[in-house]
Design an enzyme around this catalytic site. Sequence first.
Site, PDB file in Angstrom:
ATOM      1  N   GLY A  98       5.023  -3.595  -4.240  1.00 49.92           N
ATOM      2  CA  GLY A  98       4.275  -4.076  -5.411  1.00 49.92           C
ATOM      3  C   GLY A  98       2.785  -4.113  -5.142  1.00 49.92           C
ATOM      4  O   GLY A  98       2.333  -3.852  -4.031  1.00 49.92           O
ATOM      5  N   LYS A 116      -8.836  -3.009  -6.846  1.00 48.06           N
ATOM      6  CA  LYS A 116      -8.092  -2.979  -5.586  1.00 48.06           C
ATOM      7  C   LYS A 116      -8.850  -3.831  -4.572  1.00 48.06           C
ATOM      8  O   LYS A 116     -10.043  -3.602  -4.335  1.00 48.06           O
ATOM      9  CB  LYS A 116      -7.955  -1.543  -5.083  1.00 48.06           C
ATOM     10  CG  LYS A 116      -7.242  -1.443  -3.729  1.00 48.06           C
ATOM     11  CD  LYS A 116      -6.929  -0.010  -3.378  1.00 48.06           C
ATOM     12  CE  LYS A 116      -6.310   0.110  -1.993  1.00 48.06           C
ATOM     13  NZ  LYS A 116      -6.023   1.515  -1.645  1.00 48.06           N
ATOM     14  N   ASP A 128      -3.480 -10.411   2.960  1.00 46.11           N
ATOM     15  CA  ASP A 128      -4.417 -11.397   2.409  1.00 46.11           C
ATOM     16  C   ASP A 128      -4.911 -11.010   1.016  1.00 46.11           C
ATOM     17  O   ASP A 128      -5.761 -11.702   0.446  1.00 46.11           O
ATOM     18  CB  ASP A 128      -5.608 -11.568   3.359  1.00 46.11           C
ATOM     19  CG  ASP A 128      -6.336 -10.254   3.620  1.00 46.11           C
ATOM     20  OD1 ASP A 128      -5.987  -9.238   2.979  1.00 46.11           O
ATOM     21  OD2 ASP A 128      -7.243 -10.244   4.469  1.00 46.11           O
ATOM     22  N   GLY A 129      -4.405  -9.892   0.487  1.00 43.07           N
ATOM     23  CA  GLY A 129      -4.801  -9.485  -0.861  1.00 43.07           C
ATOM     24  C   GLY A 129      -6.155  -8.806  -0.926  1.00 43.07           C
ATOM     25  O   GLY A 129      -6.595  -8.416  -2.002  1.00 43.07           O
ATOM     26  N   ARG A 179     -10.563   1.222  -9.670  1.00 40.57           N
ATOM     27  CA  ARG A 179      -9.949   2.550  -9.784  1.00 40.57           C
ATOM     28  C   ARG A 179      -9.574   2.822 -11.236  1.00 40.57           C
ATOM     29  O   ARG A 179      -9.272   1.886 -11.995  1.00 40.57           O
ATOM     30  CB  ARG A 179      -8.660   2.624  -8.943  1.00 40.57           C
ATOM     31  CG  ARG A 179      -8.858   2.239  -7.510  1.00 40.57           C
ATOM     32  CD  ARG A 179      -7.706   2.730  -6.663  1.00 40.57           C
ATOM     33  NE  ARG A 179      -6.463   2.000  -6.858  1.00 40.57           N
ATOM     34  CZ  ARG A 179      -5.418   2.125  -6.028  1.00 40.57           C
ATOM     35  NH1 ARG A 179      -5.489   2.951  -4.993  1.00 40.57           N
ATOM     36  NH2 ARG A 179      -4.304   1.437  -6.240  1.00 40.57           N
ATOM     37  N   ASP A 259       5.821   4.956  -2.296  1.00 34.08           N
ATOM     38  CA  ASP A 259       5.029   4.038  -3.114  1.00 34.08           C
ATOM     39  C   ASP A 259       3.585   4.534  -3.239  1.00 34.08           C
ATOM     40  O   ASP A 259       2.799   3.936  -3.969  1.00 34.08           O
ATOM     41  CB  ASP A 259       5.063   2.621  -2.535  1.00 34.08           C
ATOM     42  CG  ASP A 259       4.669   2.574  -1.071  1.00 34.08           C
ATOM     43  OD1 ASP A 259       5.373   3.212  -0.257  1.00 34.08           O
ATOM     44  OD2 ASP A 259       3.668   1.933  -0.734  1.00 34.08           O
ATOM     45  N   ASN A 260       3.247   5.602  -2.520  1.00 32.59           N
ATOM     46  CA  ASN A 260       1.906   6.184  -2.632  1.00 32.59           C
ATOM     47  C   ASN A 260       1.946   7.541  -3.323  1.00 32.59           C
ATOM     48  O   ASN A 260       1.051   8.357  -3.148  1.00 32.59           O
ATOM     49  CB  ASN A 260       1.267   6.327  -1.246  1.00 32.59           C
ATOM     50  CG  ASN A 260       0.929   4.975  -0.635  1.00 32.59           C
ATOM     51  OD1 ASN A 260       0.797   3.981  -1.343  1.00 32.59           O
ATOM     52  ND2 ASN A 260       0.785   4.944   0.672  1.00 32.59           N
TER      53      ASN A 260
HETATM   54  P1  AMP Z   1      -0.518   0.832   1.425  1.00 29.34           P
HETATM   55  O1  AMP Z   1      -0.085   1.185   2.809  1.00 29.34           O
HETATM   56  O2  AMP Z   1      -1.991   0.524   1.301  1.00 29.34           O
HETATM   57  O3  AMP Z   1      -0.066   1.818   0.413  1.00 29.34           O
HETATM   58  O4  AMP Z   1       0.188  -0.548   1.066  1.00 29.34           O
HETATM   59  C1  AMP Z   1       1.565  -0.746   1.116  1.00 29.34           C
HETATM   60  C2  AMP Z   1       1.905  -2.083   0.518  1.00 29.34           C
HETATM   61  O5  AMP Z   1       1.236  -3.126   1.221  1.00 29.34           O
HETATM   62  C3  AMP Z   1       1.503  -2.246  -0.940  1.00 29.34           C
HETATM   63  O6  AMP Z   1       2.449  -3.060  -1.543  1.00 29.34           O
HETATM   64  C4  AMP Z   1       0.166  -2.939  -0.841  1.00 29.34           C
HETATM   65  O7  AMP Z   1      -0.160  -3.661  -1.999  1.00 29.34           O
HETATM   66  C5  AMP Z   1       0.418  -3.865   0.335  1.00 29.34           C
HETATM   67  N1  AMP Z   1      -0.818  -4.235   1.027  1.00 29.34           N
HETATM   68  C6  AMP Z   1      -1.601  -3.457   1.815  1.00 29.34           C
HETATM   69  N2  AMP Z   1      -2.637  -4.158   2.296  1.00 29.34           N
HETATM   70  C7  AMP Z   1      -2.526  -5.406   1.809  1.00 29.34           C
HETATM   71  C8  AMP Z   1      -3.275  -6.601   1.931  1.00 29.34           C
HETATM   72  N3  AMP Z   1      -4.386  -6.674   2.678  1.00 29.34           N
HETATM   73  N4  AMP Z   1      -2.844  -7.681   1.262  1.00 29.34           N
HETATM   74  C9  AMP Z   1      -1.734  -7.663   0.517  1.00 29.34           C
HETATM   75  N5  AMP Z   1      -0.985  -6.584   0.365  1.00 29.34           N
HETATM   76  C10 AMP Z   1      -1.356  -5.465   0.997  1.00 29.34           C
HETATM   77 MG    MG Z   2      -0.121   2.028  -1.398  1.00 28.52          MG
END
Ligand code: AMP
Ligand code: MG
Length: 494
Positions: A98, A116, A128-129, A179, A259-260
């Site tokens: 998510g 983002k 940490d969002g 974005r 998911d990407n």
């Molecule tokens: P990503 O590898 O960036 O595609 O992220 C994979 C998942 O991890 C997605 O659900 C992102 O929203 C979540 N995510 C990545 N970095 C963070 C972060 N710093 N805080 C919260 N969720 C994250």
């Molecule tokens: Mg992603």
Amino acid sequence: MNSLSQPFQISHTGLVWNNHFHRLGADFFTALAPQALPAPYWVGRSEAVAELLGLAPGQLAGDALLEALAGNQPISGTQPLASVYSGHQFGQWAGQLGDGRACLLGEANGLEVQLKGSGLTPYSRMGDGRAVLRSSIREFLCSEAMHALGIPTTRALCVVGSDEEVARESLETAAVVTRVAPSFIRFGHFEHFAARNQLPQLKTLADYVLARYYPDCQTAATLGANPYANLLLQVTERTAVMVAHWQAVGFCHGVMNTDNMSILGLTIDYGPFQFLDAYDPGHICNHTDRGGRYAFGRQPDIAHWNLYALAQALMPLIEDQALALRALDSFKPVFERSWLQLMRAKLGLPEENEDADDRTLLHDLLALLAQDRVDYSLFWRRLSQAVASQQFAPVRDLFLDVAAWDVWQLRYGARLAGVDPQQAAALMLKTNPKYVLRNYLGELAIKAAKGKDFLMVANLLNLLEQPFDEHPAFESYAGLPPDWASHIEISCSS
Ligand code: AMP
Ligand code: MG
């Protein structure tokens, strides 16, 4: 968190919001506002994307937008949310993921606008969002660079930074990228509902995507007139075309988890990506990817694998395995055709010649480039100039095995014989970019930005928006990367 009940009217934005995704209902997202980002400042802005959204020239500058895009002020008309999806990461089912740090504000001018790095959501898991300045600048610049190269991609309106600290391998500062894309729906959105056997939601999502983005599939006579199989077919074809572009330009995505993967065939979620320096099909740009699952040369196969995961998720709607397999089977021919067409243009060949084996000519060239680890972008640009001037020495200088190059050059010369050299050169100079976002250029811009100097971000944006032009003041950015570039390690950490 800001209150959703007190919308702040941004003066004179004139943006009209029409939030289609929000209407899907609560099974698809959690409504929430972005988290406030203290004392934000502008890091980079794209006037081209501002125009797409319908903002007036110069409007992407004021404090009202700065505060809103930092998540500090609600924008009237938006209905912010974090969407839920799942996915396969590095080949393994990862369950629910998510938008863990993204917030979809809504849709303006037919385009979704998403922050983002905008703080915690119910999907943040251990994170940490936030997003760091470094990765936000990379995503911002690369989105716009890819667009200018003619590669399907999500876009980026701007980056805002803050001195708020976030912990990664070391302490860094937070930033938010805005974005923009017609949709941020991923393969993982479908996998989410299929894995939970939530078939009504799966159908709602598929029907939404069909109606909004693939209306032709609803009435197509192909594949037994099955709209969901036709959806799979079109997503397969778009994904194949996208990856053909990546391979032709030398772009390595780095984290091709399902998911990407965009349901619209857009390049999405720029993380540890890299434009190749030396040509190496085994190149792994993501330091975290120890096994090389996402190595440059594996990208087409991985995209196909990901489409199987999407097909699996769509099976309850397609209901006929043979139709799904037929849709998936289009991947290889579409990829091969697109790749060959793109690579022919790189060679200055405007069209196919039935007597010529261009595929073998290209594969032999790539084997030479790999053997001598020739710089990929520089090779193509020098070749374009060589065809224009008929002076091939600067290309030859790039090879160690010059005898092998000479043999190949003779074959290439024979193939070009029927083509007007000036026409070939003109095609090549608008196909082979002079400027790509090499890792080291991004690093230089990031270093300056960390010291609050954002000029290089702006200069790079300007350059990458016109990557085929000369830009004499930035000639050095078009050369070989410095030695230290080979030691840059980019991980998933962002
Ligand atoms: P990503 O590898 O960036 O595609 O992220 C994979 C998942 O991890 C997605 O659900 C992102 O929203 C979540 N995510 C990545 N970095 C963070 C972060 N710093 N805080 C919260 N969720 C994250
Ligand atoms: Mg992603």
